[in-house]
Design an enzyme around this catalytic site. Structure first.
Site, PDB file in Angstrom:
ATOM      1  N   ASP A  52       8.341  55.594  42.462  1.00  0.00           N
ATOM      2  CA  ASP A  52       8.973  54.578  41.623  1.00  0.00           C
ATOM      3  C   ASP A  52       8.545  53.155  42.016  1.00  0.00           C
ATOM      4  O   ASP A  52       8.282  52.893  43.185  1.00  0.00           O
ATOM      5  CB  ASP A  52      10.500  54.710  41.752  1.00  0.00           C
ATOM      6  CG  ASP A  52      11.227  53.961  40.659  1.00  0.00           C
ATOM      7  OD1 ASP A  52      10.595  53.591  39.648  1.00  0.00           O
ATOM      8  OD2 ASP A  52      12.433  53.733  40.815  1.00  0.00           O
TER       9      ASP A  52
ATOM     10  N   ASN B 290      10.800  60.306  30.334  1.00  0.00           N
ATOM     11  CA  ASN B 290       9.771  59.250  30.288  1.00  0.00           C
ATOM     12  C   ASN B 290       9.069  59.143  28.927  1.00  0.00           C
ATOM     13  O   ASN B 290       8.368  58.156  28.670  1.00  0.00           O
ATOM     14  CB  ASN B 290       8.729  59.438  31.402  1.00  0.00           C
ATOM     15  CG  ASN B 290       9.232  59.069  32.782  1.00  0.00           C
ATOM     16  OD1 ASN B 290       8.763  59.593  33.797  1.00  0.00           O
ATOM     17  ND2 ASN B 290      10.200  58.156  32.870  1.00  0.00           N
TER      18      ASN B 290
ATOM     19  N   GLU C  57      17.322  65.781  53.068  1.00  0.00           N
ATOM     20  CA  GLU C  57      17.608  64.472  53.663  1.00  0.00           C
ATOM     21  C   GLU C  57      16.936  63.428  52.772  1.00  0.00           C
ATOM     22  O   GLU C  57      15.849  63.668  52.246  1.00  0.00           O
ATOM     23  CB  GLU C  57      17.035  64.394  55.084  1.00  0.00           C
ATOM     24  CG  GLU C  57      17.629  65.385  56.047  1.00  0.00           C
ATOM     25  CD  GLU C  57      19.114  65.142  56.310  1.00  0.00           C
ATOM     26  OE1 GLU C  57      19.528  63.971  56.289  1.00  0.00           O
ATOM     27  OE2 GLU C  57      19.850  66.126  56.515  1.00  0.00           O
TER      28      GLU C  57
HETATM   29  C1  FPP Z   1       7.893  55.225  37.956  1.00  0.00           C
HETATM   30  O1  FPP Z   1       7.713  53.820  38.099  1.00  0.00           O
HETATM   31  C2  FPP Z   1       6.588  55.861  37.764  1.00  0.00           C
HETATM   32  C3  FPP Z   1       6.258  56.679  36.719  1.00  0.00           C
HETATM   33  C4  FPP Z   1       7.198  57.032  35.636  1.00  0.00           C
HETATM   34  C5  FPP Z   1       4.883  57.227  36.586  1.00  0.00           C
HETATM   35  C6  FPP Z   1       4.245  57.714  37.860  1.00  0.00           C
HETATM   36  C7  FPP Z   1       2.812  57.949  37.599  1.00  0.00           C
HETATM   37  C8  FPP Z   1       1.807  57.715  38.460  1.00  0.00           C
HETATM   38  C9  FPP Z   1       2.012  57.271  39.860  1.00  0.00           C
HETATM   39  C10 FPP Z   1       0.376  57.866  38.034  1.00  0.00           C
HETATM   40  C11 FPP Z   1      -0.111  59.239  37.720  1.00  0.00           C
HETATM   41  C12 FPP Z   1       0.196  60.286  38.713  1.00  0.00           C
HETATM   42  C13 FPP Z   1      -0.673  61.099  39.368  1.00  0.00           C
HETATM   43  C14 FPP Z   1      -0.116  62.254  40.132  1.00  0.00           C
HETATM   44  C15 FPP Z   1      -2.141  60.917  39.368  1.00  0.00           C
HETATM   45  P1  FPP Z   1       8.269  52.859  36.971  1.00  0.00           P
HETATM   46  O2  FPP Z   1       7.251  52.714  35.910  1.00  0.00           O
HETATM   47  O3  FPP Z   1       9.590  53.355  36.460  1.00  0.00           O
HETATM   48  O4  FPP Z   1       8.445  51.524  37.765  1.00  0.00           O
HETATM   49  P2  FPP Z   1       9.548  50.402  37.518  1.00  0.00           P
HETATM   50  O5  FPP Z   1      10.884  51.033  37.806  1.00  0.00           O
HETATM   51  O6  FPP Z   1       9.192  49.345  38.498  1.00  0.00           O
HETATM   52  O7  FPP Z   1       9.418  49.954  36.092  1.00  0.00           O
END
Ligand code: FPP
Length: 247
Positions: free
Chosen positions: A27, A75, A214
């Site tokens: 996150d 999402n 944990e």
């Molecule tokens: C949450 O941060 C992140 C996601 C919903 C997407 C995660 C995806 C990746 C790290 C890239 C692809 C993955 C792989 C395994 C190659 P957020 O967007 O909610 O952040 P914020 O809370 O700061 O808005």
């Protein structure tokens, strides 16, 4: 922020006694990008790099299981451009992973309903899973179109079908048996769940499996998450006394 772990000095994690299974809610990508005046998609690209680095490091130190939350059932509510950027990053990662699988010997697995993904991405997921079935390195589980409640509903429906069709007894169901209906079938529960970015919630991640996990929360944003931060998380875990409801 009393919940967060102190930053310095760097605690020594005992790499000879690792948790078997670490799960991470990746996150903070959006906020990381916003702080830099970049589009959110740039945050996800940076987050994907961090995932690569952390997964490689976990393999190097001999971790058995790493599970990451890449895309939740919720999402899809995000703007189409952002969803498509995340899917593109996954595709890129899987193509690269296929290219170096023989060398890495990382076992790839996916938790979630892949049926709604593009045929191309779905095939890539299936291929990486098939190629790596017999690998003995770290098992990386990517949660993709995954939701804990959705997983539990699907498991309940599959169990109900088995009862109706005579394959299961509706009056006898153990926790271990129920576990075989989950995406995580055969994977031990996570010992340590890490959530960066300062949020203090589970967000529908591994609801059944985290019963005795944990938790480690840090305000570091996922793209800035480092080996050092992983060491802090492992060291914090190693200071805990796990009683599983006992004394
Ligand atoms: C949450 O941060 C992140 C996601 C919903 C997407 C995660 C995806 C990746 C790290 C890239 C692809 C993955 C792989 C395994 C190659 P957020 O967007 O909610 O952040 P914020 O809370 O700061 O808005």
């Amino acid at each position: 922020m009393a919940f967060f772990q102190k930053r310095a000095p760097l605690p020594k994690a005992d790499l000879q006694h690792l948790p078997r299974h670490i799960a991470i809610i990746m996150d903070g990508n959006g906020r990381w990008a916003k702080k830099r005046g970049l589009p959110r998609t740039a945050g996800h690209a940076a987050g994907a790099e961090t995932f690569r680095a952390i997964a490689t490091y976990c393999k190097e130190i001999g971790l058995e299981y790493l599970t990451v939350y890449a895309f939740s059932t919720e999402n899809w509510k995000r703007p189409a451009e952002e969803v498509s950027a995340i899917m593109g990053l996954l595709k890129k990662y899987l193509l690269e992973a296929i290219g170096q699988m023989e060398h890495d010997r990382v076992k790839m697995n996916f938790f979630g309903d892949l049926s709604v993904l593009s045929p191309e991405l779905r095939q890539l997921c299936q291929r990486t899973q098939e190629i790596s079935t017999h690998y003995d390195g770290c098992q990386v589980n990517i949660c993709l179109n995954y939701g804990g409640r959705d997983e539990l509903l699907r498991a309940a429906m599959a169990y109900a079908r088995d009862c109706v069709e005579g394959r299961a007894d509706p009056n006898h169901l153990t926790q271990d048996q129920f576990g075989t209906y989950l995406y995580s079938k055969g994977v031990p529960d996570p010992d340590l769940v890490i959530r960066p970015s300062g949020e203090l919630r589970l967000s529908n991640f591994l609801l059944w499996q985290s019963a005795y996990a944990e938790f480690y929360f840090t305000d570091v944003l996922w793209p800035d998450f480092s080996k050092e931060e992983l060491h802090r998380a492992i060291a914090a875990y190693q200071r805990r006394s796990r009683r599983f409801g006992g004394v």
